[in-house]
Design an enzyme around this catalytic site. Structure first.
Site, PDB file in Angstrom:
ATOM      1  N   ASP A  21       0.850  -1.188   0.000  1.00  9.63           N
ATOM      2  CA  ASP A  21       0.000   0.000   0.000  1.00  9.63           C
ATOM      3  C   ASP A  21       0.888   1.240   0.000  1.00  9.63           C
ATOM      4  OD1 ASP A  21      -1.859   1.971   0.467  1.00  9.63           O
ATOM      5  OD2 ASP A  21      -2.259   1.378   2.551  1.00  9.63           O
ATOM      6  N   ASN A  23      -0.166   4.484  -0.589  1.00 10.13           N
ATOM      7  CA  ASN A  23      -0.778   5.753  -0.165  1.00 10.13           C
ATOM      8  C   ASN A  23      -1.508   5.637   1.173  1.00 10.13           C
ATOM      9  OD1 ASN A  23      -2.861   4.200  -0.987  1.00 10.13           O
ATOM     10  ND2 ASN A  23      -3.855   5.734  -2.266  1.00 10.13           N
ATOM     11  N   ASP A  25      -3.976   3.864   2.455  1.00 11.51           N
ATOM     12  CA  ASP A  25      -5.420   3.780   2.657  1.00 11.51           C
ATOM     13  C   ASP A  25      -5.824   2.358   3.076  1.00 11.51           C
ATOM     14  OD1 ASP A  25      -5.004   2.396   0.336  1.00 11.51           O
ATOM     15  OD2 ASP A  25      -6.459   3.487  -0.881  1.00 11.51           O
ATOM     16  N   ASP A  29      -1.739  -1.182  -3.874  1.00 13.53           N
ATOM     17  CA  ASP A  29      -2.012  -0.413  -5.091  1.00 13.53           C
ATOM     18  C   ASP A  29      -0.870  -0.549  -6.090  1.00 13.53           C
ATOM     19  OD1 ASP A  29      -0.018   1.364  -4.055  1.00 13.53           O
ATOM     20  OD2 ASP A  29      -1.581   2.219  -2.763  1.00 13.53           O
ATOM     21  N   ASP A  98      -5.316 -10.400 -15.574  1.00 14.43           N
ATOM     22  CA  ASP A  98      -6.396 -11.358 -15.430  1.00 14.43           C
ATOM     23  C   ASP A  98      -7.500 -10.987 -16.413  1.00 14.43           C
ATOM     24  OD1 ASP A  98      -7.859 -13.424 -13.895  1.00 14.43           O
ATOM     25  OD2 ASP A  98      -6.450 -12.840 -12.322  1.00 14.43           O
ATOM     26  N   ASP A 199      -9.604 -16.292 -16.389  1.00  8.54           N
ATOM     27  CA  ASP A 199     -10.429 -16.797 -15.303  1.00  8.54           C
ATOM     28  C   ASP A 199     -11.462 -17.814 -15.807  1.00  8.54           C
ATOM     29  OD1 ASP A 199     -11.065 -16.274 -12.421  1.00  8.54           O
ATOM     30  OD2 ASP A 199     -13.032 -15.792 -13.258  1.00  8.54           O
ATOM     31  N   GLU A 256      -7.467 -20.704 -16.566  1.00 15.52           N
ATOM     32  CA  GLU A 256      -7.857 -21.380 -15.333  1.00 15.52           C
ATOM     33  C   GLU A 256      -8.991 -22.327 -15.684  1.00 15.52           C
ATOM     34  OE1 GLU A 256      -9.560 -20.456 -10.876  1.00 15.52           O
ATOM     35  OE2 GLU A 256     -10.473 -19.605 -12.660  1.00 15.52           O
ATOM     36  N   HIS A 329      -4.395 -17.057  -5.050  1.00 17.03           N
ATOM     37  CA  HIS A 329      -5.270 -16.293  -4.164  1.00 17.03           C
ATOM     38  C   HIS A 329      -6.512 -17.076  -3.741  1.00 17.03           C
ATOM     39  CE1 HIS A 329      -6.758 -16.044  -8.165  1.00 17.03           C
ATOM     40  NE2 HIS A 329      -7.921 -15.635  -7.700  1.00 17.03           N
ATOM     41  N   ASP A 330      -6.718 -18.267  -4.298  1.00 19.26           N
ATOM     42  CA  ASP A 330      -7.894 -19.079  -3.951  1.00 19.26           C
ATOM     43  C   ASP A 330      -7.546 -20.265  -3.054  1.00 19.26           C
ATOM     44  OD1 ASP A 330      -9.585 -17.542  -5.561  1.00 19.26           O
ATOM     45  OD2 ASP A 330      -9.221 -18.799  -7.331  1.00 19.26           O
TER      46      ASP A 330
HETATM   47  C1  NOJ Z   1     -11.579 -17.969 -10.132  1.00 22.01           C
HETATM   48  C2  NOJ Z   1     -10.873 -16.882  -9.395  1.00 22.01           C
HETATM   49  O1  NOJ Z   1      -9.541 -17.258  -9.189  1.00 22.01           O
HETATM   50  C3  NOJ Z   1     -11.623 -16.675  -8.106  1.00 22.01           C
HETATM   51  O2  NOJ Z   1     -10.936 -15.856  -7.208  1.00 22.01           O
HETATM   52  C4  NOJ Z   1     -12.975 -16.131  -8.459  1.00 22.01           C
HETATM   53  O3  NOJ Z   1     -13.757 -16.054  -7.287  1.00 22.01           O
HETATM   54  C5  NOJ Z   1     -13.701 -17.005  -9.469  1.00 22.01           C
HETATM   55  N1  NOJ Z   1     -12.862 -17.478 -10.518  1.00 22.01           N
HETATM   56  C6  NOJ Z   1     -14.829 -16.243 -10.103  1.00 22.01           C
HETATM   57  O4  NOJ Z   1     -14.327 -15.264 -10.961  1.00 22.01           O
END
Ligand code: NOJ
Length: 559
Positions: A21, A23, A25, A29, A98, A199, A256, A329-330
């Site tokens: 981050d 700035n 907040d 970013d 993405d 995605d 993905e 991130h999932d």
């Molecule tokens: C896969 C993404 O990696 C995930 O974070 C997202 O929630 C779903 N697709 C829906 O876009």
């Protein structure tokens, strides 16, 4: 013909909201990413994948896009983005974005138009269906819980959303939609970006019968996968996208693709088919699934992991290409999930890195993985932000009457926020991520686990990853060697070869917290050996039995 550059690349995934981050907040970013480019350079990655930074109401942290051509204000401006791209390129780092085009946000202007009572061309941009017997058009359950269908009074029909109801699915059968998507892609490619992570791209072609699903998931809903994954026109669409857009640029593309077999993956990624370069498969992320799917606290069996990873290595050896990942991130943090985030955090993180990075494919490192960042255990559901976690908690506790502590325990193990806590830069307040309260709490272990502590420590996980990445640059055999699993039935050790013409790479990983003996199978012949990397100090060679230490990993080059 020379091999494409992305076969030797290592991708570093940046989750902008949680990276840095600039700035204050509380939200990461673009200028924060610019500031940290030298860090990524030092690690040695040569491509950055940025999670979505477009305009979005953030119902699903940016995977619900309301304007594909605008940068979300909290991340900065288009000028910031262009500066990031320019500076990254100066450092020899490429950037991929993405591409989220299975669905948009319900706040996208196309969807707003689509919902208008008076029909216009946008109605057909989305998937609208009549109900059946006063109920939803079919029994598909959404990824985030509940039905995949939502009724709109203004239209008098239901629209499809495989994810949250604020993420309506685009109708790819409509050529105009496809052309809109291609335009969006050209917009970014013409700015100079180097590719896309796409995605859930294998969900774009729905089986038009929209039949009820039979596969019951989570004991509570029928999955949409039968009707929506790897559908009848998906390859046609991707080939068209390749022909019209991708082939005109020098790119890296990764799709993905949940619910995808090796045979499907070959179709997506074989060069001759002109679709994508590679896909993210999910099979190795399912080795610790049970009847509740991901929501459990189970440890996987090493034999399952061996089976799955070996299958992908073998089947995609000739045609297609693997992407290699433990984290994103999932997913929960791999050191907590498949390693040991207590006593052997450092050793097991290095071992897991070794196992993956010596395989064939393009490795992806998710921010903080190179520091062996761990899962987080928030005590209260109030501290979690992820829509999937919140919906799951509600379903378990409010609808099914489960104990809140049970719900929290599975969230601790598998929730997506494990990956989304702020990057741990140093041991100052908020882990050096921000001077303000971050949008999601930092993992309290940042005092011990942080970049500053590791960068100059030659034995750190950071510097081990750096070495793994460098090995890929130095030894072609890591890119091209033929994979062969050895000691198939050993329940403690995952070992494999990569065979070249005159040399063999041998990777040995102890998956346990105990000492265990490795004995090289007699049929493996060599004249000399060299230890390329290992996570303990020693070089005892491989002539005699090796007593592997807990989570020990070694890589030898045999000639
Ligand atoms: C896969 C993404 O990696 C995930 O974070 C997202 O929630 C779903 N697709 C829906 O876009």
């Amino acid at each position: 013909m020379s091999e494409p550059w992305w076969k030797k690349s290592v991708v570093y995934q940046v989750y902008p909201q949680s990276f840095k981050d600039s700035n204050n907040d509380g939200v990461g970013d673009i200028r924060g990413i610019i500031e940290k480019l030298p860090y990524i350079k030092r690690l040695g990655a040569d491509v950055i994948w940025l999670n979505p930074i477009y305009e979005s109401p953030n119902v699903d942290n940016g995977y619900d896009i309301s304007d594909y051509r605008a940068i979300q204000k909290r991340y900065g401006t288009m000028e910031d983005f262009e500066e990031l791209l320019g500076k990254a390129h100066e450092l020899g780092i490429r950037i991929i974005m993405d591409l989220v085009v299975n669905h948009t946000s319900d706040q996208h202007k196309w969807f707003k138009e689509s919902c208008k009572a008076e029909k216009n061309k946008y109605r057909d941009y989305y998937i609208w269906k009549d109900g059946k017997n006063g109920k939803e058009p079919n029994n598909w359950g959404s990824s985030f819980g509940g039905s995949t269908w939502e009724y709109k009074d203004s239209v008098g029909k239901y629209y499809l959303h495989l994810f949250a109801k604020e993420q309506p699915d685009l109708n790819w059968e409509n050529e105009e939609v496809r052309n809109e998507v291609y335009d969006v892609m050209r917009f970014w490619l013409d700015k100079g970006i180097d590719g896309f992570r796409m995605d859930v791209i294998n969900l774009i072609s729905k089986r038009q019968e929209f039949k009820d699903g039979t596969e019951i998931r989570d004991n509570s809903f029928a999955s949409y996968y039968e009707g929506a994954s790897n559908g009848p026109r998906v390859h046609e669409f991707l080939h068209e996208m390749n022909e019209k857009v991708l082939s005109k640029y020098n790119l890296i593309t990764v799709g993905e693709t949940p619910n995808t077999t090796t045979e499907d993956a070959i179709k997506y990624s074989a060069a001759s088919r002109e679709e994508l370069n590679m896909v993210f498969q999910f099979e190795h992320m399912h080795v610790d699934y049970d009847e509740n799917r991901k929501w459990n606290i189970m440890r996987p069996k090493l034999s399952d992991l061996k089976k799955v990873l070996s299958k992908w290595q073998e089947r995609l050896a000739e045609e297609g290409w693997n992407s290699l990942y433990w984290n994103n991130h999932d997913q929960a943090r791999v050191v907590s999930r498949f390693g040991d985030d207590g006593k052997y955090r450092i050793e097991s993180a290095k071992m897991l890195g070794t196992l993956l990075h010596m395989m064939q494919g393009t490795p992806y490192v998710y921010q903080g993985e190179e520091l062996a960042m761990t899962n987080v255990h928030f005590d209260s559901i109030e501290d979690y932000k992820d829509i999937e976690i919140l919906n799951r908690y509600h379903e378990l506790v409010d609808l099914k009457g489960k104990d809140p502590s049970y719900a929290l325990s599975v969230i601790h193990a598998k929730g997506r926020d494990n990956a989304r806590t702020p990057m741990q830069w140093d041991n100052s307040e908020n882990a050096g991520f921000s001077h303000s309260e971050p949008w999601i709490k930092v993992n309290p272990n940042y005092v011990d686990i942080n970049a500053q502590k590791q960068i100059d420590d030659e034995n750190s996980v950071f510097n081990y990853y750096r070495k793994l990445i460098q090995l890929r640059k130095d030894y072609d055999i890591i890119t091209s060697g033929r994979y062969e699993l050895i000691l198939k039935d050993d329940s403690d050790i995952f070992a494999y070869l990569r065979k070249g013409e005159n040399e063999t790479l041998l990777t040995i990983c102890n998956f346990t917290n105990r000492e265990t003996i490795f004995r090289l199978p007699e049929n493996i012949k060599y004249n000399s050996y060299e230890l390329l990397i290992g996570n303990y100090e020693n070089n005892n060679g491989i002539d005699a039995d090796i007593k592997l230490k807990p989570y020990e990993a070694r890589v030898y080059l045999l000639k």
